[in-house]
Scaffold this active site. Structure first.
Site, short mmCIF file in Angstrom:
data_model
loop_
_atom_site.label_atom_id
_atom_site.label_comp_id
_atom_site.label_asym_id
_atom_site.label_seq_id
_atom_site.Cartn_x
_atom_site.Cartn_y
_atom_site.Cartn_z
CG ASP A 103 39.81 37.30 172.25
OD1 ASP A 103 39.71 36.10 171.99
OD2 ASP A 103 40.37 37.76 173.27
N1 URA Z 1 44.90 37.57 174.35
C1 URA Z 1 43.64 38.01 174.46
O1 URA Z 1 43.14 38.23 175.56
N2 URA Z 1 42.95 38.22 173.32
C2 URA Z 1 43.46 38.00 172.09
O2 URA Z 1 42.77 38.20 171.10
C3 URA Z 1 44.77 37.54 172.01
C4 URA Z 1 45.47 37.34 173.17
#
Ligand code: URA
Length: 245
Positions: A103
């Site tokens: 993310d």
């Molecule tokens: N889990 C999440 O919540 N975000 C990420 O970027 C990767 C795994």
């Protein structure tokens, strides 16, 4: 080989997405639109183009580990003009793309490669490569909440696979937790903590399979050596074996 397999090996996209590109008439073989299913090509003999640009197998495959910073997105381009992980690699001549995604607000280890096969092996759920995160949480984590995360929580009507959880630090103000998961659903780790009643304010991926982020500084990248790539592939092969069992 089948056209969609060739395109995927060239790093264009997953095989499924390549099928869609073919069906949309965006791929030509030797100058003619190849939108019929089952088209095959011979590497080195046929000329393949996507949107008028040649598609070729990379002769040299490379894989980098990157320490992604928060605010950087892990797609190859962004219509809103935000920095992408490829902005870090301006000096690299190969056509790179990220292996899976983090993310925008997640930091840490992201692999970036031009090797379609490696990317496929590391992201396909069948291969179950473990990912380790350090999550910084508001408030104190209770033993009951840690066990809930370990057993799996319900997300979108399906239980998450068992995870390994280690509380590194916890007091009434905040907690730091290491969590190892094998799946990669959308915002999975954050949503798992939410489902356990906890709020993540910072998330860092610190390891993929056997490969730790180590001391690589935020915003920096380094090329993986052949042994490191091999260990990742071995891990993926072992994951596949576990699933078949
Ligand atoms: N889990 C999440 O919540 N975000 C990420 O970027 C990767 C795994």
């Amino acid at each position: 080989m089948r056209l969609q397999r060739y395109l995927a090996l060239c790093g264009v996209a997953s095989r499924r997405k390549c099928e869609a590109l073919i069906a949309a008439g965006r791929v030509r073989v030797n100058g003619a639109v190849a939108d019929r299913p089952g088209t095959t090509v011979v590497h080195g003999a046929d000329r393949v183009e996507l949107d008028g640009r040649p598609v070729e197998l990379e002769s040299e495959t490379v894989c980098y580990m990157l320490h992604k910073e928060s605010g950087v997105i892990s797609t190859c381009s962004d219509p809103r003009g935000r920095p992408t992980v490829l902005s870090y690699f301006t000096g690299v001549k190969q056509r790179l793309y990220p292996v899976g995604r983090l993310d925008s607000d997640t930091e840490g280890l992201l692999l970036v490669t031009n090797d379609g096969m490696l990317a496929h092996r590391l992201t396909h759920p069948r291969f179950e490569v473990e990912k380790t995160y350090v999550a910084y949480l508001r408030g104190q984590i209770a033993g009951r909440q840690a066990r809930m995360l370990e057993r799996g929580v319900e997300l979108d009507g399906a239980r998450t696979a068992p995870a390994r959880v280690e509380v590194l630090e916890s007091d009434s103000g905040r907690s730091t937790v290491r969590i190892v998961v094998r799946e990669g659903r959308n915002r999975q780790v954050r949503r798992m903590f939410e489902a356990a009643g906890l709020q993540v304010f910072r998330l860092v991926r610190v390891q993929i399979g056997p490969l730790p982020l180590g001391t690589l500084k935020p915003g920096k990248y380094r090329k993986l050596g052949p042994h490191e790539v091999q260990r990742l592939l071995d891990e993926a092969a072992a994951g596949e074996f576990d699933t078949v069992k």
